[in-house]
Design a protein around this motif. Structure first.
Motif, mmCIF file in Angstrom:
data_model
loop_
_atom_site.group_PDB
_atom_site.id
_atom_site.type_symbol
_atom_site.label_atom_id
_atom_site.label_comp_id
_atom_site.label_asym_id
_atom_site.label_seq_id
_atom_site.Cartn_x
_atom_site.Cartn_y
_atom_site.Cartn_z
ATOM 1 N N TYR A 140 -10.038 0.457 -0.124
ATOM 2 C CA TYR A 140 -9.563 -0.910 -0.329
ATOM 3 C C TYR A 140 -10.601 -1.862 0.240
ATOM 4 C CZ TYR A 140 -4.853 0.705 -1.493
ATOM 5 O OH TYR A 140 -3.771 1.295 -2.092
ATOM 6 N N ILE A 196 -5.540 -8.092 7.348
ATOM 7 C CA ILE A 196 -5.770 -6.901 6.496
ATOM 8 C C ILE A 196 -4.746 -6.885 5.355
ATOM 9 C CG2 ILE A 196 -6.518 -4.477 6.617
ATOM 10 C CD1 ILE A 196 -7.648 -5.826 8.989
ATOM 11 N N GLY A 197 -4.416 -8.044 4.851
ATOM 12 C CA GLY A 197 -3.297 -8.146 3.924
ATOM 13 C C GLY A 197 -3.647 -8.266 2.460
ATOM 14 N N GLU A 210 -3.811 0.101 8.153
ATOM 15 C CA GLU A 210 -5.205 0.263 7.734
ATOM 16 C C GLU A 210 -6.091 -0.099 8.927
ATOM 17 O OE1 GLU A 210 -6.557 -1.336 3.998
ATOM 18 O OE2 GLU A 210 -8.553 -1.710 4.816
ATOM 19 N N MET A 247 7.246 -14.134 7.402
ATOM 20 C CA MET A 247 6.577 -13.372 6.351
ATOM 21 C C MET A 247 6.925 -11.897 6.495
ATOM 22 S SD MET A 247 2.655 -13.202 7.771
ATOM 23 C CE MET A 247 2.163 -11.618 7.105
ATOM 24 N N GLU A 292 -5.672 -11.652 -4.777
ATOM 25 C CA GLU A 292 -4.585 -10.913 -4.148
ATOM 26 C C GLU A 292 -3.897 -11.856 -3.175
ATOM 27 O OE1 GLU A 292 -3.012 -8.063 -4.741
ATOM 28 O OE2 GLU A 292 -1.753 -8.548 -3.028
ATOM 29 N N THR A 293 -2.591 -11.700 -3.021
ATOM 30 C CA THR A 293 -1.850 -12.548 -2.085
ATOM 31 C C THR A 293 -2.499 -12.468 -0.709
ATOM 32 O OG1 THR A 293 0.107 -11.879 -3.288
ATOM 33 C CG2 THR A 293 0.453 -13.092 -1.244
ATOM 34 N N PHE A 340 -2.342 -16.696 11.500
ATOM 35 C CA PHE A 340 -2.704 -16.668 10.075
ATOM 36 C C PHE A 340 -2.728 -18.071 9.483
ATOM 37 C CE2 PHE A 340 -0.442 -12.293 9.933
ATOM 38 C CZ PHE A 340 -1.479 -11.727 10.634
ATOM 39 N N GLY A 366 -2.679 -13.547 3.492
ATOM 40 C CA GLY A 366 -1.972 -14.067 4.661
ATOM 41 C C GLY A 366 -2.835 -15.042 5.426
ATOM 42 N N CYS A 367 -4.107 -14.668 5.648
ATOM 43 C CA CYS A 367 -4.954 -15.451 6.551
ATOM 44 C C CYS A 367 -6.220 -15.989 5.894
ATOM 45 C CB CYS A 367 -5.332 -14.596 7.755
ATOM 46 S SG CYS A 367 -6.437 -13.216 7.351
ATOM 47 N N ARG A 413 -2.402 -21.287 1.307
ATOM 48 C CA ARG A 413 -2.667 -20.615 0.037
ATOM 49 C C ARG A 413 -4.154 -20.724 -0.287
ATOM 50 N NH1 ARG A 413 2.126 -19.892 1.178
ATOM 51 N NH2 ARG A 413 3.867 -19.946 -0.292
ATOM 52 N N PRO A 428 -1.398 -2.855 -2.707
ATOM 53 C CA PRO A 428 -0.944 -4.230 -2.793
ATOM 54 C C PRO A 428 0.458 -4.297 -3.429
ATOM 55 C CG PRO A 428 -2.713 -3.787 -4.396
ATOM 56 C CD PRO A 428 -2.558 -2.555 -3.550
ATOM 57 N N HIS A 429 1.253 -5.343 -3.242
ATOM 58 C CA HIS A 429 0.983 -6.431 -2.326
ATOM 59 C C HIS A 429 1.402 -6.069 -0.915
ATOM 60 C CE1 HIS A 429 0.163 -8.787 -5.866
ATOM 61 N NE2 HIS A 429 1.397 -8.680 -6.318
ATOM 62 N N ARG A 430 0.661 -6.648 0.042
ATOM 63 C CA ARG A 430 0.975 -6.331 1.429
ATOM 64 C C ARG A 430 1.630 -7.486 2.171
ATOM 65 N NH1 ARG A 430 -4.580 -3.392 3.541
ATOM 66 N NH2 ARG A 430 -4.347 -1.459 2.345
ATOM 67 N N ILE A 431 1.588 -8.673 1.589
ATOM 68 C CA ILE A 431 2.068 -9.876 2.277
ATOM 69 C C ILE A 431 3.064 -10.611 1.376
ATOM 70 C CG2 ILE A 431 1.351 -12.177 3.099
ATOM 71 C CD1 ILE A 431 0.054 -10.212 4.853
ATOM 72 N N PRO A 437 -5.621 -6.285 -0.085
ATOM 73 C CA PRO A 437 -6.443 -5.167 -0.552
ATOM 74 C C PRO A 437 -6.809 -5.251 -2.035
ATOM 75 C CG PRO A 437 -4.155 -4.491 -0.449
ATOM 76 C CD PRO A 437 -4.210 -5.888 0.119
ATOM 77 N N MET A 497 -6.418 4.233 5.343
ATOM 78 C CA MET A 497 -6.615 3.376 4.176
ATOM 79 C C MET A 497 -5.518 2.323 3.990
ATOM 80 S SD MET A 497 -7.847 4.746 0.513
ATOM 81 C CE MET A 497 -7.566 3.752 -0.938
ATOM 82 N N PRO A 553 -8.253 -2.573 -4.692
ATOM 83 C CA PRO A 553 -8.640 -1.160 -4.852
ATOM 84 C C PRO A 553 -10.051 -1.063 -5.435
ATOM 85 C CG PRO A 553 -6.464 -1.588 -5.807
ATOM 86 C CD PRO A 553 -7.059 -2.919 -5.492
ATOM 87 N N LEU A 598 -11.265 -5.950 1.161
ATOM 88 C CA LEU A 598 -10.431 -7.115 1.433
ATOM 89 C C LEU A 598 -10.887 -8.250 0.538
ATOM 90 C CD1 LEU A 598 -10.013 -7.160 5.333
ATOM 91 C CD2 LEU A 598 -8.420 -6.337 3.587
ATOM 92 N N ILE A 654 1.111 -3.437 5.824
ATOM 93 C CA ILE A 654 -0.326 -3.152 5.833
ATOM 94 C C ILE A 654 -0.543 -1.641 5.866
ATOM 95 C CG2 ILE A 654 -2.533 -3.649 6.994
ATOM 96 C CD1 ILE A 654 -1.043 -6.219 6.149
#
Ligand SMILES: Cc1cc2nc3c(=O)[nH]c(=O)nc-3n(C[C@H](O)[C@H](O)[C@H](O)COP(=O)(O)OP(=O)(O)OC[C@H]3O[C@@H](n4cnc5c(N)ncnc54)[C@H](O)[C@@H]3O)c2cc1C
Ligand SMILES: Cc1cc2nc3c(=O)[nH]c(=O)nc-3n(C[C@H](O)[C@H](O)[C@H](O)COP(=O)(O)O)c2cc1C
Ligand code: FES
Lengths: 305, 266
Positions: free
Chosen positions: B249, B234-235, A75, A68, B224-225, A270, B227-228, B58, A58-61, B237, A54, B239, B251, A72
Motif C-alpha cells: 500500500y 496511515i489512512g 500498518e 471518526m 482515497e479518503t 489530523f 484523515g490527515c 478535505r 481501503p477505505h480506512r477512514i 492506502p 501491510m 494498492p 499512501l 488502519i
C-alpha cells in the motif's frame, strides 16, 4: 509567574503532560517543519510489530458526528526499521519517547518489547491490547482479564523499561481489566483506545470500511473516556494517562481533574496538526492566570459533588 | 528540512466562493505562503474555520494560483464537508494546510496528453499553465456528464494546443467517453507522448490500460479518503506494487497523490 508543568508518572518524568497518541502522529517526524517537537511532553509511536505489516484495504477512514472511524489494521514499518530509521532522528529532540508495541501472540508482544532492551532513548513501552482492527492480538487480549494479565506479564518480563498498558473501552468492567494489568506488572495505564464501531453506506448496502468494522475516536468519545479515567484512577494506585477526544485546553484540564497524570492527543492532530504544541502554551497561560504553580496539583482534583 | 517539503497551516481569508453551475463551485483564498511554493498536482487539506460536528479537513487539488498569492480550488458539493465549504462566505476563513503531496512531472521535449474526468479537471488549469511556461502546449481531453458540467473551458482552451471534449449525453463534444478521444489520437501517433490523468476510478483504469497498450508513460492523480493529508494517520492506502514486484500500500497523501500508472493496482 513561571508555572511548573512537569508531571511524574512513577519513574518517568515528563516536562509537561501533553503527549501525542499512538497512530495519530505517524512516527513523530512527519510534521517537524510545521511544529517544534521539543515543546511536547512526549510522543508515542505508531503500534510496532515484530515484522512490517501491510494493514487493511481501503477505505480506512470515515467521518462521523464529532468523530471518526478508522480501520488502519496496524500498518507499520516493523520494530527493526523503527529502531534504525526513525529513532535516530527522534533522539535529537528533548522529549519522552514511548514505543507502542503489538503482536498476534504473547510471544510476539514479548519479542517486540524485548527489542527495546537497553535502548536508552525509549522511555517506556506502551502495550496495545486494545486495537479493534486486527483479527488477532490487540483488543482480543484487552477484553479478557486473564489474557490482559498474561500479556502484560510477558512484556514486563521481556523489558527493562516502564510498562504502560493501553486499555480498551469495549468492556463491561474497566476496573477489573485495569487491576489485572497492574497485577501483571503494568507501571502505568493509558486509556482509552477506540470504541468498536460500524459505518454503513446505505446507497449500496455495504460497510464503508474495508475491514467492515473500525474504531471510533474524537470528541464523540470524550465522556466515555473521562468516566473510565475517573473510575480507574480512583481504584488503582498507578499513574493514568488519559485520552479520547481531547481537542482543547479545557479537555486537558478535565482529564487531569478526573485523575489523569498526563494526556495523549489523538484525532485532533489530523484536523489541527499544531494542536499539541499549542496546548502546552495554553496550559502554561492557564496556570499563570489561575495562579496554579504546579500543574500536578490538578491531578484527581475533581470534587465529589 | 529541504525547502521543497515546507508546508504551512494557515487561516486563509476567503475572497470569493461562487457556484459555477449545478454542484460545481470555485473558491479563492488568500494564502500567499502556500501559493508561492505550490506546484501543479499538489493539494491542500481545507475546512471552514467553524464547521460544527464536521472535524476532518478535505483534500482539494490546487486548481490555480492567481496573482501569486491567491489559491483557487474547484469542487463539487457532494457530502457534508464540501457542502459546508460551499456555504462559506467571503470574509470568513478556511483552515488551509499545504501544499501537500507530490506534483505532476514536466517531461521536457514530450507531447503532453492531459486527461480530466468530471471534477478531476481541477488540477489542470494550474498544470497546463506551468506546461506552457516550459513551452509545452498539451492536448487536453476533458470528459463530463453533460455540457452544463464543463468548467474552466476558456482557460483550458487558451492553455492547450487543442482541447477535446466528451460528454456522456452528447450535449457537447464527442458523445461517449473521454478515453476514446485519447485512444484515437494515440492511434495516429503515440511517439513521445506522456499522459497525465485525474478523474473517476473507471476512467483511470482505462487510462492505465491505454498507456500500457501504447507503451507510453502515464501519471495518475489518485484519490482515497484522507484523515490527515500528511502521513500521520496511515489512512489513505493506494494498492500498488514495489519495484521488486511485491504488493504494497502506498499512501495517497505522502507517496502521491500522483503515481506512475505502472505502480498502482486499479
Ligand atoms: C488528492 C485529492 C484531491 C482532490 N481534489 C478535489 C478537487 O479539487 N475538487 C473536488 O471537488 N474534490 C476533490 N477531491 C475529492 C474530495 O476530497 C471529496 O469529494 C471530498 O472529500 C468529499 O467530502 P464530503 O464531506 O463532501 O463528502 P462525504 O460526506 O465525506 O462523503 C459523501 C460522498 O462522497 C464520497 N467521497 C468521500 N470522500 C471522497 C473522496 N476522497 N473522493 C471521492 N469521493 C469521496 C463518499 O463515498 C460519499 O459517497 C480530491 C481528493 C483527493 C484525494
Ligand atoms: C487513525 C488512528 C490510528 C490509531 N492507531 C493506533 C495504534 O496503532 N495503536 C494504538 O495503541 N492506538 C491507536 N489509535 C488509538 C489512539 O491512540 C487513541 O487511543 C484513540 O484514538 C482515542 O483518542 P482520540 O479520541 O484523541 O483520538 C489510533 C487512532 C486513530 C484515530
Ligand atoms: S491521510 Fe493520513 S496518512 Fe494519508
Amino acid at each position: 509567574m513561571n508555572p511548573d508543568l512537569s508531571v511524574r508518572l512513577g519513574s518517568l518524568t515528563l516536562k509537561n503532560p501533553i503527549m501525542t497518541a499512538s497512530g495519530c502522529f505517524g512516527y513523530g517526524l512527519e510534521l517537524i517543519d510545521l511544529l517544534d517537537l521539543n515543546q511536547l511532553g512526549g510522543i508515542v509511536s505508531k503500534s510496532l510489530t515484530l515484522h512490517k505489516r501491510m494493514g487493511t484495504p481501503p477505505h480506512r477512514i470515515f467521518e462521523t458526528a464529532s468523530g471518526m472511524l478508522n480501520a488502519i489494521g496496524i500498518e507499520n514499518i516493523g520494530v527493526e526499521a523503527y529502531l534504525n530509521e526513525k529513532l535516530p532522528h527522534l533522539s535529537r529532540y528533548d522529549i519522552a519517547i514511548v514505543a507502542n508495541v503489538m503482536g498476534n501472540t504473547l510471544e510476539e508482544y514479548a519479542a517486540t518489547a524485548a527489542r527495546f532492551r537497553g535502548v536508552r532513548r525509549i522511555n517506556a513501552i506502551e502495550v496495545n491490547i486494545s486495537s479493534p482492527n486486527t483479527k488477532k492480538g490487540g483488543m482480543h487480549f484487552g477484553v479478557d482479564p486473564e489474557l490482559t494479565y498474561q500479556v502484560i506479564r510477558a512484556v514486563k518480563d521481556a523489558t527493562d523499561r516502564p510498562v504502560i498498558a493501553k486499555l480498551s473501552p469495549n468492556v463491561t468492567d474497566i476496573v477489573q481489566i485495569a487491576k489485572r494489568a497492574v497485577d501483571g506488572g503494568a507501571d502505568m495505564l493509558s486509556l482509552i483506545n477506540t470504541l468498536w464501531s460500524l459505518a454503513i453506506d446505505h446507497w449500496n448496502g455495504k460497510p464503508i470500511l474495508g475491514n467492515v468494522t473500525g474504531g471510533l475516536s474524537g470528541p464523540a468519545i470524550k465522556p466515555v473516556a473521562l468516566r473510565m479515567v475517573h473510575q480507574v484512577s480512583r481504584a488503582l494506585p498507578v499513574p493514568v494517562i488519559g485520552m479520547g477526544g481531547i481537542a482543547n485546553l479545557f479537555d486537558v484540564i478535565e482529564f487531569m481533574m478526573a485523575g489523569a497524570s498526563a494526556v495523549q492527543i489523538g484525532t485532533a492532530n489530523f484536523y489541527d496538526p499544531t494542536v499539541s504544541v499549542r496546548l502546552v502554551r495554553e496550559l502554561r497561560d492557564y496556570c499563570s492566570m489561575r495562579k496554579i504553580d504546579r500543574i500536578s496539583s490538578l491531578i484527581g482534583a475533581l470534587q465529589s459533588s | 528540512m529541504p525547502f521543497m517539503f515546507k508546508k504551512f497551516d494557515l487561516l486563509a481569508p476567503i475572497v470569493e466562493n461562487i457556484c459555477l453551475g449545478g454542484k460545481y463551485y470555485r473558491i479563492r483564498v488568500e494564502a500567499p505562503q502556500i501559493a508561492k511554493i505550490a506546484r501543479p498536482g499538489q493539494f491542500c487539506m481545507i475546512r471552514p474555520q467553524y464547521s460544527g460536528e464536521s472535524l476532518l479537513r478535505r483534500p482539494f487539488s490546487i486548481a490555480a494560483v492567481r496573482d501569486g498569492e491567491l489559491l483557487e480550488f474547484a469542487y463539487t458539493a457532494i457530502g457534508v464537508g464540501t457542502r459546508l465549504i460551499s456555504q462559506s462566505l467571503p470574509g470568513q476563513h478556511l483552515l488551509c494546510l499545504g501544499p501537500l503531496g507530490n506534483s505532476f512531472p514536466v517531461v521536457e521535449g514530450s507531447r503532453a496528453l492531459v486527461v480530466g474526468g468530471g471534477i478531476g479537471i481541477a488540477p489542470f488549469p494550474f498544470f497546463n499553465r506551468v506546461l506552457n511556461q516550459h513551452r509545452i502546449f498539451p492536448n487536453t481531453y476533458y470528459g463530463a456528464r453533460s455540457a452544463e458540467e464543463l468548467i474552466y473551458i476558456e482557460e483550458l482552451n487558451q492553455l492547450s494546443h487543442i482541447l477535446k471534449i466528451a460528454t456522456d449525453n452528447g450535449s457537447a463534444g464527442h458523445h461517449g467517453f473521454v478515453t476514446q478521444l485519447l485512444e484515437k489520437d494515440l492511434d495516429e501517433s503515440p511517439s513521445d507522448s506522456v499522459i497525465y490523468a485525474c478523474g473517476p476510478g473507471p476512467m483511470m483504469r482505462v487510462v492505465k490500460s491505454i498507456a500500457e497498450r501504447y507503451g507510453v508513460p502515464a501519471y495518475l492523480s489518485m484519490e482515497e479518503t484522507m484523515g490527515c493529508g500528511v502521513g500521520i494517520c496511515i489512512g489513505c492506502p493506494i494498492p500498488g506494487v514495489t519495484p521488486d514486484g511485491q504488493t504494497t500500500y502506498y499512501l495517497c497523501c505522502k507517496d502521491g497523490p500522483i503515481f506512475p500508472s505502472t505502480v498502482v493496482m486499479i
